[in-house]
Motif scaffolding. Structure first.
Motif: not given
Length: 394
Positions: A183, A305, A309, A319, A321-322, A327-328, A330, A369, A372
């Motif tokens: 996440t 990122r 995102v 999504c 916000q990591p 990783y994003a 969504p 997942r 990026y």
């Protein structure tokens, strides 16, 4: 004959091994192998090569013939560098001689810890969604997994209330991973404070996987081990794979109370024996001269990122916000598709590989997942393909 051989193999394989599923991440990675038309957002690996000066240091060591075993716990020189780095970066104080051990990647450290501290029937509490390896390793050692859902509404953070509800008389170990895979959630000092109180109240041991600690973008990483009364009951695991672009070198480390580490060392010395010497030399060079490289790569991940995102949100995929890792995660819940079906269709119809959220535990369903940790060009192309997929297919 083939069926007979298969039956014999099934009889020989231990039941606990038969019961665990293959890696859901690797399954999607294998689907993309050899197909250059697919954009893979699946595997969590930096797209940067290990910096040249680190590679050069290993070439020099190789030419000097430094190819022997190291001490089981790793080169003392490396452990000293790790101790200094953790102290200056995160305020963690460990004695290099007996409170730090070098392992074959952080994955071995995780395996050692769960083997050393889990007995059949022990309950292991794990926030969900979480890294996929925790559950099968816990199962192999006879532990019972107890998931605690960390919801998107709470920023995918662990809460003291949820933790307290999960605790039973058999609870022994809490496994946490922040910054989180999948996440990107992080925990602040204030977030950890009530968690630490619950842990101490119920005499839990904490296994803190901090492999993404350096990749914390909008704040400073806080280890639960840094809170009052927590270092002696926390095993900290980290390594060089993610932030230092050293996945293939297989160098991780584990820090903790010397009696706990001694138990892990018993297993380590009979299995891996020691981490690869050239990987340890590379790690020394990274800590001594590679911190600017680490910061440069982190800056690139932060830029990616933002691009990715924002792009996901533009095409209709909400999504969170990591705050860390790369990783994003969504949400695809509004599409009406389960995460596995969505990921398979995205792969087959748009040529974009993402990992279905359900492989990260029950809390991951309804998400995918996307890593990026690839170039902005590839990320932009992936977003364009995903937009077309959403418009036409969903």
């Amino acid at each position: 004959m083939l069926k007979e051989n298969r039956k014999m193999a099934e009889d020989w394989i231990a039941p606990r091994v038969r019961e665990i599923a293959p890696s859901g991440i690797r399954a999607f990675f294998d689907l993309t192998a050899g197909n250059n038309d697919i954009i893979s957002l699946g595997v969590g690996e930096p797209d940067f090569a290990t910096p040249e000066h680190v590679r050069a240091a290993c070439v020099r060591a190789l030419n000097r013939g430094e190819t022997m075993y190291t001490p089981n716990a790793g080169l003392l020189e490396l452990r000293e560098e790790i101790a200094q780095y953790l102290g200056s970066s995160f305020g963690l104080q460990y004695h290099p001689a007996d409170e730090i051990m070098v392992t074959v990647g952080s994955s071995e450290a995780l395996d050692l810890a769960l083997r050393a501290f889990t007995a059949p029937g022990d309950e292991i509490i794990i926030p969900s969604p979480s890294y996929i390896a925790y559950s099968p390793i816990a199962h192999l050692n006879g532990g019972t997994l107890v998931e605690v859902e960390a919801t998107a509404e709470q920023g995918f953070k662990l809460t003291a209330e949820a933790l307290r509800k999960a605790i039973s008389p058999r609870s022994k170990l809490l496994v946490v991973n922040f910054p989180n895979n999948p996440t990107g959630a992080v925990m602040s000092y204030e977030d950890w404070l009530p968690i630490a109180e619950v842990v101490k109240e119920h005499n839990l041991l904490v296994l803190s996987d901090e492999i993404y600690a350096e990749l914390t973008y909008d704040s400073t990483h806080v280890s639960i081990a840094s809170l009052p009364g927590m270092q002696e009951r926390t095993i900290v695991i980290s390594g060089f794979s993610k932030a230092f672009a050293m996945t293939g070198w297989r160098v991780g480390y584990v820090c903790g109370n010397h009696e706990l580490l001694a138990a892990m060392l018993k297993i380590h010395q009979y299995t891996a024996m020691c981490a690869p010497v050239l990987g340890q030399i590379a790690a020394i060079e990274s800590l001594r001269s590679g911190l600017p490289d680490k910061d440069r790569m982190k800056a690139c991940f932060r830029q990616r990122r933002t691009l990715f995102v924002e792009g996901l949100r533009t095409i209709g995929l909400h999504c969170h916000q990591p705050q860390g890792a790369f990783y994003a995660f969504p949400s695809i819940a509004h599409t009406g598709l389960k995460s596995e079906e969505f990921a398979l269709r995205l792969l087959r119809e748009a040529g974009v590989a993402a990992v279905p959220g359900h492989v990260f535990g029950s809390g991951g369903e309804g998400h995918i997942r996307c890593s990026y940790s690839t170039s902005t060009e590839r990320l932009t192309e992936a977003l364009e393909r995903m937009e077309g997929f959403m418009k036409v297919r969903i």
